[in-house]
Design an enzyme around this catalytic site. Structure first.
Site, PDB file in Angstrom:
ATOM      1  N   HIS A 212       0.807  -1.226   0.000  1.00  0.00           N
ATOM      2  CA  HIS A 212       0.000   0.000   0.000  1.00  0.00           C
ATOM      3  C   HIS A 212       0.841   1.278   0.000  1.00  0.00           C
ATOM      4  O   HIS A 212       0.292   2.374   0.019  1.00  0.00           O
ATOM      5  CB  HIS A 212      -0.972   0.015   1.185  1.00  0.00           C
ATOM      6  CG  HIS A 212      -0.300   0.263   2.515  1.00  0.00           C
ATOM      7  ND1 HIS A 212       0.414  -0.689   3.152  1.00  0.00           N
ATOM      8  CD2 HIS A 212      -0.239   1.370   3.277  1.00  0.00           C
ATOM      9  CE1 HIS A 212       0.885  -0.194   4.288  1.00  0.00           C
ATOM     10  NE2 HIS A 212       0.512   1.062   4.385  1.00  0.00           N
TER      11      HIS A 212
HETATM   12  C1  UD1 Z   1      -2.125   5.000   6.547  1.00  0.00           C
HETATM   13  C2  UD1 Z   1      -0.839   5.330   7.283  1.00  0.00           C
HETATM   14  C3  UD1 Z   1       0.166   4.213   7.100  1.00  0.00           C
HETATM   15  C4  UD1 Z   1      -0.404   2.883   7.481  1.00  0.00           C
HETATM   16  C5  UD1 Z   1      -1.673   2.646   6.707  1.00  0.00           C
HETATM   17  C6  UD1 Z   1      -2.296   1.327   7.071  1.00  0.00           C
HETATM   18  C7  UD1 Z   1      -0.299   7.715   7.338  1.00  0.00           C
HETATM   19  C8  UD1 Z   1       0.553   8.761   6.774  1.00  0.00           C
HETATM   20  N1  UD1 Z   1      -0.225   6.526   6.738  1.00  0.00           N
HETATM   21  O1  UD1 Z   1      -1.837   5.018   5.176  1.00  0.00           O
HETATM   22  O2  UD1 Z   1       1.299   4.467   7.915  1.00  0.00           O
HETATM   23  O3  UD1 Z   1       0.521   1.845   7.203  1.00  0.00           O
HETATM   24  O4  UD1 Z   1      -2.583   3.714   6.983  1.00  0.00           O
HETATM   25  O5  UD1 Z   1      -3.526   1.143   6.524  1.00  0.00           O
HETATM   26  O6  UD1 Z   1      -1.017   7.962   8.280  1.00  0.00           O
HETATM   27  N2  UD1 Z   1      -9.391   4.937   2.749  1.00  0.00           N
HETATM   28  C9  UD1 Z   1     -10.597   4.278   2.687  1.00  0.00           C
HETATM   29  N3  UD1 Z   1     -11.133   3.824   3.850  1.00  0.00           N
HETATM   30  C10 UD1 Z   1     -10.526   3.983   5.055  1.00  0.00           C
HETATM   31  C11 UD1 Z   1      -9.300   4.673   5.097  1.00  0.00           C
HETATM   32  C12 UD1 Z   1      -8.732   5.121   3.939  1.00  0.00           C
HETATM   33  O7  UD1 Z   1     -11.169   4.097   1.630  1.00  0.00           O
HETATM   34  O8  UD1 Z   1     -11.072   3.566   6.082  1.00  0.00           O
HETATM   35  C13 UD1 Z   1      -8.773   5.451   1.495  1.00  0.00           C
HETATM   36  C14 UD1 Z   1      -8.590   6.946   1.565  1.00  0.00           C
HETATM   37  O9  UD1 Z   1      -9.677   7.593   1.051  1.00  0.00           O
HETATM   38  C15 UD1 Z   1      -7.335   7.170   0.758  1.00  0.00           C
HETATM   39  C16 UD1 Z   1      -6.561   5.882   0.901  1.00  0.00           C
HETATM   40  O10 UD1 Z   1      -7.465   4.897   1.393  1.00  0.00           O
HETATM   41  O11 UD1 Z   1      -7.650   7.357  -0.589  1.00  0.00           O
HETATM   42  C17 UD1 Z   1      -5.394   6.062   1.811  1.00  0.00           C
HETATM   43  O12 UD1 Z   1      -5.775   6.304   3.185  1.00  0.00           O
HETATM   44  P1  UD1 Z   1      -4.905   7.182   4.195  1.00  0.00           P
HETATM   45  O13 UD1 Z   1      -5.403   7.042   5.567  1.00  0.00           O
HETATM   46  O14 UD1 Z   1      -4.728   8.533   3.653  1.00  0.00           O
HETATM   47  O15 UD1 Z   1      -3.457   6.569   4.154  1.00  0.00           O
HETATM   48  P2  UD1 Z   1      -3.015   5.058   4.087  1.00  0.00           P
HETATM   49  O16 UD1 Z   1      -2.397   4.857   2.752  1.00  0.00           O
HETATM   50  O17 UD1 Z   1      -4.112   4.155   4.516  1.00  0.00           O
END
Ligand code: UD1
Length: 373
Positions: A212
Site C-alpha cells: 500500500h
Molecule cells: C495510513 C498510514 C500508514 C499505514 C496505513 C495502514 C499515514 C501517513 N499513513 O496510510 O502508515 O501503514 O494507513 O492502513 O497515516 N481509505 C478508505 N477507507 C478507510 C481509510 C482510507 O477508503 O477507512 C482510502 C482513503 O480515502 C485514501 C486511501 O485509502 O484514498 C489512503 O488512506 P490514508 O489514511 O490517507 O493513508 P493510508 O495509505 O491508509
C-alpha cells in the site's frame, strides 16, 4: 474520579493493535484501585469497518469516547482537520497526557495540538527512523519525537536514535513492543478465513502479499511490474493479497494480473495473522507486518529500500529487497531451496510491554507532570 486523565489516540489501522493491550493494562490497574482515567480518541482517519470497526470488535477495544471523524484527505488536510478538532476537544476538557502510538498522520497531528497547549506527550514506538523522507510516516515520526516528553521504545536502535538527537535518558523508557503484546495474547484465537478452502490454501504452500506504499502502488506501471514478478517467482502457489483501499484504486486500472494472485478484502486482525502464521512467506511493504512475521518465525520479504525496524532484518526473518521487481526471483529461489534465515525474537518483545508502560506512566503522572520535559 481519577486524579489524572490520559488521552489515548488512535486513528488508522496500525494503531488499533498497539492501543488494545495498553487499554487492557490500564483497566487491570484501575481494578486494583490505583491508576488514572483515560479518554479514547479516534480521529476517524480510517473509517471503513474493515479498516477500523472490525479491529475494535476483535481486539476488545471499547467504543471511542470521542470520534473526530476527519475522514480522507491530503496529508495537510488530514493533519489540519485533526489538529483543529483535537485542539477544540482539549480546550473543552484538558487531559494531563496525550498518548500517541506509531507513525500515522493522527499521531503527529494530535501531538502538535497537545504540546501547543502544554499537555505532555507520550509516544509509544518513539525513536524509530528509516531516514527516508519521501515517506509521510518518517516525517510524522520526526515531528512527533521533536515534541515528545516521554518515549516508550521498542528497540535499542530507537534508544540510540533518540540519544543521538539529544534526548536525555530519563525521558526514554525501553519497554518493548505493544503490537507484539496483541499478537501473543491472540495467538490461540487466530481464525482461518472463510475463503481458505475456496482458494485451495494449505499450510506452508501459499504466500501472503500486502502492498500500500505510494511508491509501490500509486503508479500503475510499477505496481503491475511487481505483481508480474511476484506471480512468476512464487511458482504457481496461491498468493493471497488483501487489498488496501489505496491499492484498490490502482488495481482497477490494471488490464491483467497473474492468475495465482488472489485478491481479497482487507482482512480482520485474527484472520490476517492466521494467514501469515501458516504461510510459506510474506511479501509486503508494511512495517508492522515485518515485526509480526519475525515473532511468528515466518520468512518476510520487504519491498522497500529502507526500514525503521532494522532489528527485523538483523535479528528477525525479514529482508529488504527494494522496489525493483528483478530482486524478487533470486530471493524467492533462495526461499524455495530452504535457505531463508530463521531469526530470533528481539529483546522485550515478550507480551508484557503494556504493563511496563502503565507502570511507568503511573510513576510519571505522580512525580513529573508539573516538571519540564
Ligand atoms: C495510513 C498510514 C500508514 C499505514 C496505513 C495502514 C499515514 C501517513 N499513513 O496510510 O502508515 O501503514 O494507513 O492502513 O497515516 N481509505 C478508505 N477507507 C478507510 C481509510 C482510507 O477508503 O477507512 C482510502 C482513503 O480515502 C485514501 C486511501 O485509502 O484514498 C489512503 O488512506 P490514508 O489514511 O490517507 O493513508 P493510508 O495509505 O491508509
Amino acid at each position: 474520579m481519577y486524579k489524572h486523565l490520559i488521552d489515548i489516540i488512535a486513528g488508522a489501522r496500525p494503531n488499533f493493535m498497539k492501543i488494545a493491550p495498553i487499554i487492557r493494562a490500564v483497566h487491570a490497574r484501575q481494578r486494583v484501585g490505583a491508576g488514572f482515567g483515560f479518554r479514547l480518541v479516534h480521529t476517524g482517519q480510517h473509517y471503513d469497518p474493515r479498516m477500523s470497526g472490525d479491529f475494535f470488535r476483535q481486539l476488545g477495544i471499547p467504543e471511542p469516547d470521542v470520534n473526530l471523524e476527519v475522514g480522507s484527505g491530503t496529508q495537510a488536510e488530514q493533519t489540519a482537520a485533526i489538529m483543529v478538532r483535537y485542539e477544540k476537544l482539549l480546550l473543552e476538557k484538558r487531559c494531563d497526557v496525550c498518548l500517541v502510538v506509531g507513525d500515522v498522520t493522527s499521531t503527529m497531528a494530535c501531538s502538535i495540538a497537545a504540546q501547543k497547549l502544554g499537555v505532555k506527550v507520550a509516544h509509544v514506538e518513539g525513536g524509530i527512523r528509516s531516514g527516508d523522507w519521501t515517506m509521510p510516516e518518517e516525517i510524522n515520526r520526526m515531528v512527533t519525537d521533536a515534541i515528545t516528553n516521554w518515549f516508550f521504545t521498542t528497540s535499542q536502535n530507537a534508544n540510540r536514535n533518540l540519544r543521538q538527537s539529544g534526548v536525555p535518558d530519563d525521558r526514554i523508557f525501553f519497554v518493548g513492543n505493544t503490537m507484539i503484546d496483541t499478537l501473543l495474547s491472540n495467538m490461540d484465537r487466530l481464525q482461518r478465513p472463510a475463503f481458505w478452502d475456496e482458494l485451495g490454501l494449505e499450510s506452508n504452500a501459499y504466500f501472503v502479499l500486502t502492498l500500500h506504499r505510494p511508491a509501490n502502488v500509486d503508479g500503475a506501471m510499477a505496481f503491475a511490474g511487481l505483481l508480474k514478478a511476484i506471480g512468476q517467482g512464487t511458482r504457481g502457489m496461491p498468493v493471497v493479497f488483501p487489498v488496501h483501499p489505496r491499492t484498490a484504486k490502482t488495481l482497477q486500472s490494471l488490464a491483467e494480473s497473474p492468475a495465482n494472485i488472489r485478491f481479497v478484502e482487507p482482512q480482520p486482525y485474527l484472520e490476517f495473522n492466521y494467514l501469515v502464521k501458516h504461510s510459506k512467506a510474506v511479501i509486503t511493504d508494511s512495517g508492522g507486518i515485518t515485526e509480526e512475521s519475525t515473532v511468528m518465525g515466518v520468512p518476510c520479504m520487504t519491498l522497500r529500500d529502507t526500514t525503521e525496524r532494522p532489528e527485523t532484518v538483523t535479528m528477525g526473518t525479514n529482508e529488504l529487497l527494494g522496489t525493483d521487481p528483478a530482486a524478487l526471483k533470486p530471493a524467492l529461489d533462495r526461499l524455495f531451496s530452504g535457505e531463508w534465515k530463521r531469526g530470533r525474537i528481539p529483546e522485550l518483545w515478550d507480551g508484557k510491554t503494556s504493563d511496563r508502560i502503565v507502570n511507568v506512566l503511573e510513576r510519571l503522572l505522580e512525580n513529573r507532570i508539573g516538571a519540564g520535559p
